[in-house]
Design a protein around this motif. Sequence first.
Motif, mmCIF file in Angstrom:
data_model
loop_
_atom_site.group_PDB
_atom_site.id
_atom_site.type_symbol
_atom_site.label_atom_id
_atom_site.label_comp_id
_atom_site.label_asym_id
_atom_site.label_seq_id
_atom_site.Cartn_x
_atom_site.Cartn_y
_atom_site.Cartn_z
ATOM 1 N N GLN A 1 1.432 -6.925 -15.144
ATOM 2 C CA GLN A 1 2.208 -5.915 -14.419
ATOM 3 C C GLN A 1 1.618 -5.721 -13.039
ATOM 4 N N LEU A 2 2.474 -5.429 -12.076
ATOM 5 C CA LEU A 2 2.010 -5.109 -10.732
ATOM 6 C C LEU A 2 1.436 -3.698 -10.743
ATOM 7 N N LEU A 3 0.352 -3.489 -10.035
ATOM 8 C CA LEU A 3 -0.234 -2.151 -9.933
ATOM 9 C C LEU A 3 0.382 -1.474 -8.716
ATOM 10 N N LEU A 4 1.369 -0.640 -8.991
ATOM 11 C CA LEU A 4 2.063 0.104 -7.943
ATOM 12 C C LEU A 4 2.023 1.581 -8.294
ATOM 13 N N GLY A 5 2.093 2.417 -7.280
ATOM 14 C CA GLY A 5 2.139 3.853 -7.521
ATOM 15 C C GLY A 5 3.489 4.256 -8.087
ATOM 16 N N LEU B 1 10.672 6.535 -4.316
ATOM 17 C CA LEU B 1 11.155 5.159 -4.248
ATOM 18 C C LEU B 1 10.703 4.450 -2.968
ATOM 19 N N PHE B 2 10.741 5.129 -1.838
ATOM 20 C CA PHE B 2 10.377 4.484 -0.570
ATOM 21 C C PHE B 2 8.897 4.104 -0.546
ATOM 22 N N THR B 3 8.051 4.948 -1.107
ATOM 23 C CA THR B 3 6.623 4.636 -1.186
ATOM 24 C C THR B 3 6.403 3.468 -2.135
ATOM 25 N N GLN B 4 7.164 3.423 -3.228
ATOM 26 C CA GLN B 4 7.050 2.304 -4.167
ATOM 27 C C GLN B 4 7.478 0.993 -3.497
ATOM 28 N N ILE B 5 8.519 1.043 -2.699
ATOM 29 C CA ILE B 5 8.973 -0.154 -1.973
ATOM 30 C C ILE B 5 7.886 -0.601 -1.002
ATOM 31 N N ASP B 6 7.305 0.346 -0.280
ATOM 32 C CA ASP B 6 6.212 0.015 0.641
ATOM 33 C C ASP B 6 5.032 -0.592 -0.112
#
Length: 180
Positions: free
Chosen positions: A84-88, A92-97
């Motif tokens: 899995q990718l470690l994303l916050g 949604l916009f922060t997740q895209i960034d």
Amino acid sequence: MTNSNNYNELNRQLIQNKIGMTAAELHGFLSGILAGGNHDESWKILTKDMLNDGQSIAEPLNKEIEKLYHSTKQQLIDEDFEFQLLLGDQDLFTQIDDLVGWVNHFLLGIGLVQPKINRVKGDVGEAIYDLRQIVKLGYDENEDQQELGFAFEEIKEYVRITAMLCFDEFNESDITPTIH
């Protein structure tokens, strides 16, 4: 500890140690090194260079980075596609960034281990090309949030599968059993 807790704790330590990289970017970088076929401890030197201009990293953060490296490696090796990718999990916009940062640093990591990555052909070559296009993606904050959310999830899954594809491509000798 959940993925979100891992992300938040690692981000906190990176900020505390004045490292100009997010947890997502660090995970992308380490994933790229692994996917590129790194088989020795040189990943530590590459990471120190990337994070801290070659200087040593404070021990609590260094332990977290090692733990992240080994858990990521295990996820990539695992045949159950657990990677899995470690994303916050912020808006949604922060997740895209985060995703764009992850992909950018994945490309950097894999490029360090596979300097001729631009010459790779076939499915992996196309996937690397696609990742380069994903880095260029933008969004308009006025876009339909639901459509943008669906697109984000599809792209995130594509990136996850691409990372595993690259790992399989450049790590075949470690995974394939020897036939006598």
